[in-house]
Design a protein around this motif. Sequence first.
Motif, PDB file in Angstrom:
ATOM      1  N   LYS A 114       0.835  -1.207   0.000  1.00 22.51           N
ATOM      2  CA  LYS A 114       0.000   0.000   0.000  1.00 22.51           C
ATOM      3  C   LYS A 114       0.867   1.254   0.000  1.00 22.51           C
ATOM      4  O   LYS A 114       0.603   2.217  -0.730  1.00 22.51           O
ATOM      5  CB  LYS A 114      -0.935   0.019   1.211  1.00 22.51           C
ATOM      6  CG  LYS A 114      -1.899   1.204   1.217  1.00 22.51           C
ATOM      7  CD  LYS A 114      -2.643   1.323   2.528  1.00 22.51           C
ATOM      8  CE  LYS A 114      -3.652   0.227   2.705  1.00 22.51           C
ATOM      9  NZ  LYS A 114      -4.557   0.485   3.871  1.00 22.51           N
ATOM     10  N   SER A 115       1.921   1.247   0.794  1.00 21.87           N
ATOM     11  CA  SER A 115       2.849   2.380   0.821  1.00 21.87           C
ATOM     12  C   SER A 115       3.463   2.607  -0.558  1.00 21.87           C
ATOM     13  O   SER A 115       3.587   3.745  -1.029  1.00 21.87           O
ATOM     14  CB  SER A 115       3.941   2.118   1.856  1.00 21.87           C
ATOM     15  OG  SER A 115       4.921   3.132   1.825  1.00 21.87           O
TER      16      SER A 115
ATOM     17  N   LYS B 236      -4.612   7.293  -1.365  1.00 22.54           N
ATOM     18  CA  LYS B 236      -4.252   8.406  -2.242  1.00 22.54           C
ATOM     19  C   LYS B 236      -4.864   8.226  -3.631  1.00 22.54           C
ATOM     20  O   LYS B 236      -5.332   9.189  -4.242  1.00 22.54           O
ATOM     21  CB  LYS B 236      -2.723   8.505  -2.340  1.00 22.54           C
ATOM     22  CG  LYS B 236      -2.238   9.811  -2.922  1.00 22.54           C
ATOM     23  CD  LYS B 236      -0.760  10.006  -2.645  1.00 22.54           C
ATOM     24  CE  LYS B 236      -0.303  11.366  -3.138  1.00 22.54           C
ATOM     25  NZ  LYS B 236       1.134  11.583  -2.863  1.00 22.54           N
TER      26      LYS B 236
ATOM     27  N   SER C  22      -5.362   1.806  -1.980  1.00 20.08           N
ATOM     28  CA  SER C  22      -4.558   3.020  -1.852  1.00 20.08           C
ATOM     29  C   SER C  22      -5.447   4.231  -1.572  1.00 20.08           C
ATOM     30  O   SER C  22      -6.235   4.647  -2.427  1.00 20.08           O
ATOM     31  CB  SER C  22      -3.746   3.260  -3.130  1.00 20.08           C
ATOM     32  OG  SER C  22      -3.266   4.583  -3.196  1.00 20.08           O
TER      33      SER C  22
ATOM     34  N   HIS D 274      -6.924   1.637  -9.113  1.00 22.69           N
ATOM     35  CA  HIS D 274      -5.885   2.677  -9.080  1.00 22.69           C
ATOM     36  C   HIS D 274      -6.581   4.039  -8.967  1.00 22.69           C
ATOM     37  O   HIS D 274      -7.471   4.193  -8.140  1.00 22.69           O
ATOM     38  CB  HIS D 274      -4.983   2.554 -10.290  1.00 22.69           C
ATOM     39  CG  HIS D 274      -3.620   3.183 -10.133  1.00 22.69           C
ATOM     40  ND1 HIS D 274      -3.067   3.473  -8.911  1.00 22.69           N
ATOM     41  CD2 HIS D 274      -2.683   3.575 -11.066  1.00 22.69           C
ATOM     42  CE1 HIS D 274      -1.869   4.009  -9.081  1.00 22.69           C
ATOM     43  NE2 HIS D 274      -1.617   4.080 -10.376  1.00 22.69           N
TER      44      HIS D 274
ATOM     45  N   CYS E  13     -12.363   2.806  -0.727  1.00 26.38           N
ATOM     46  CA  CYS E  13     -10.999   2.437  -0.338  1.00 26.38           C
ATOM     47  C   CYS E  13     -11.048   1.292   0.668  1.00 26.38           C
ATOM     48  O   CYS E  13     -11.537   1.452   1.786  1.00 26.38           O
ATOM     49  CB  CYS E  13     -10.275   3.638   0.271  1.00 26.38           C
ATOM     50  SG  CYS E  13      -8.551   3.269   0.681  1.00 26.38           S
TER      51      CYS E  13
ATOM     52  N   TRP F 291       2.174   1.764  -3.505  1.00 27.00           N
ATOM     53  CA  TRP F 291       1.183   2.285  -4.459  1.00 27.00           C
ATOM     54  C   TRP F 291       0.767   3.718  -4.129  1.00 27.00           C
ATOM     55  O   TRP F 291       0.482   4.505  -5.047  1.00 27.00           O
ATOM     56  CB  TRP F 291      -0.018   1.341  -4.523  1.00 27.00           C
ATOM     57  CG  TRP F 291       0.291   0.175  -5.405  1.00 27.00           C
ATOM     58  CD1 TRP F 291       0.694  -1.070  -5.023  1.00 27.00           C
ATOM     59  CD2 TRP F 291       0.289   0.174  -6.840  1.00 27.00           C
ATOM     60  NE1 TRP F 291       0.939  -1.841  -6.125  1.00 27.00           N
ATOM     61  CE2 TRP F 291       0.698  -1.111  -7.250  1.00 27.00           C
ATOM     62  CE3 TRP F 291      -0.015   1.120  -7.802  1.00 27.00           C
ATOM     63  CZ2 TRP F 291       0.811  -1.466  -8.595  1.00 27.00           C
ATOM     64  CZ3 TRP F 291       0.088   0.768  -9.149  1.00 27.00           C
ATOM     65  CH2 TRP F 291       0.496  -0.505  -9.528  1.00 27.00           C
ATOM     66  N   ASN F 292       0.746   4.074  -2.870  1.00 34.08           N
ATOM     67  CA  ASN F 292       0.498   5.481  -2.528  1.00 34.08           C
ATOM     68  C   ASN F 292       1.587   6.375  -3.107  1.00 34.08           C
ATOM     69  O   ASN F 292       1.312   7.470  -3.620  1.00 34.08           O
ATOM     70  CB  ASN F 292       0.424   5.656  -1.011  1.00 34.08           C
ATOM     71  CG  ASN F 292      -0.951   5.329  -0.442  1.00 34.08           C
ATOM     72  OD1 ASN F 292      -1.960   5.468  -1.121  1.00 34.08           O
ATOM     73  ND2 ASN F 292      -0.987   4.894   0.805  1.00 34.08           N
TER      74      ASN F 292
END
Length: 266
Positions: free
Chosen positions: A12-13, A85, A83, A62, A105, A15-16
């Motif tokens: 996740k980090s 973001k 993600s 995405h 999300c 993809w953010n």
Amino acid sequence: MSQTNDYTAINKSTWNDKVDVHMASDFYDMEGFLNGKSTLNEIELELLGDVTGKKILHLQCHFGQDTLSLSRMGAEVTGVDFSEKAIEKAKSIAQTLHLKAQFVCCDIYDTPNYIHEKFDLVFTSYGTIGWFPDLNKWAEVISKVLCPGGQFIMADFHPVVWMFDNDFKGVLYHYFNTEAIIEEESGTYADREAEISNQTITWNHPTSELINALISNGLELNCFNEYDYSPYNCFHETEEFAPHKFRIKHLKNKIPMVYSLSATKK
């Protein structure tokens, strides 16, 4: 806690971190998209058909380009991604374009805890199942959110592609799902020069594992297609042999690069 156990937080980090880079990249061509360009490819469009009025759940959306492309085609679409973001950007783009779409999300495995309606169609594409250790759990989610008679449509990179090293010079990984693959990544497929560096944790899934996961969860396979090209220039050592069709230069058409499938919930 081991890295593998914490794979969701690590990925996740990653993809953010990718979101802003991807939105600014030529690869995602935000200007073209905002001006009306669809981001869906011939491969998946052939299986999707006329989606006017259909309720569609788009998994791993995405920042929503494909989701909103489906909305432009007349579907009632909900996009899901883990993600925060990406989902924030997707909502903003939908508002800018005045397109009707919902974005949620959550971890894909947790989708039924966040979305309680049923859908005519579930869609996912390109770079999807490699992020999951357990395909049976993934297929169970798809079955839960589909209406009886509803369709699951998928296009993704072929598991053979993931066996090779980055330059497609040799086989580096198992075809079968034997272990987690932990890699350090500089840049991103959309911008290899981007000043980001991340770790990814993925799994290779053979075709048999994918198909049996769907069958075991009440989905009946309608078709399974394989293609000797990628619609995206996201690999090393590629050549464009026809518009929007890319192969590995030295391998030509010797390997499958993409597959697509359609399955119906019984």
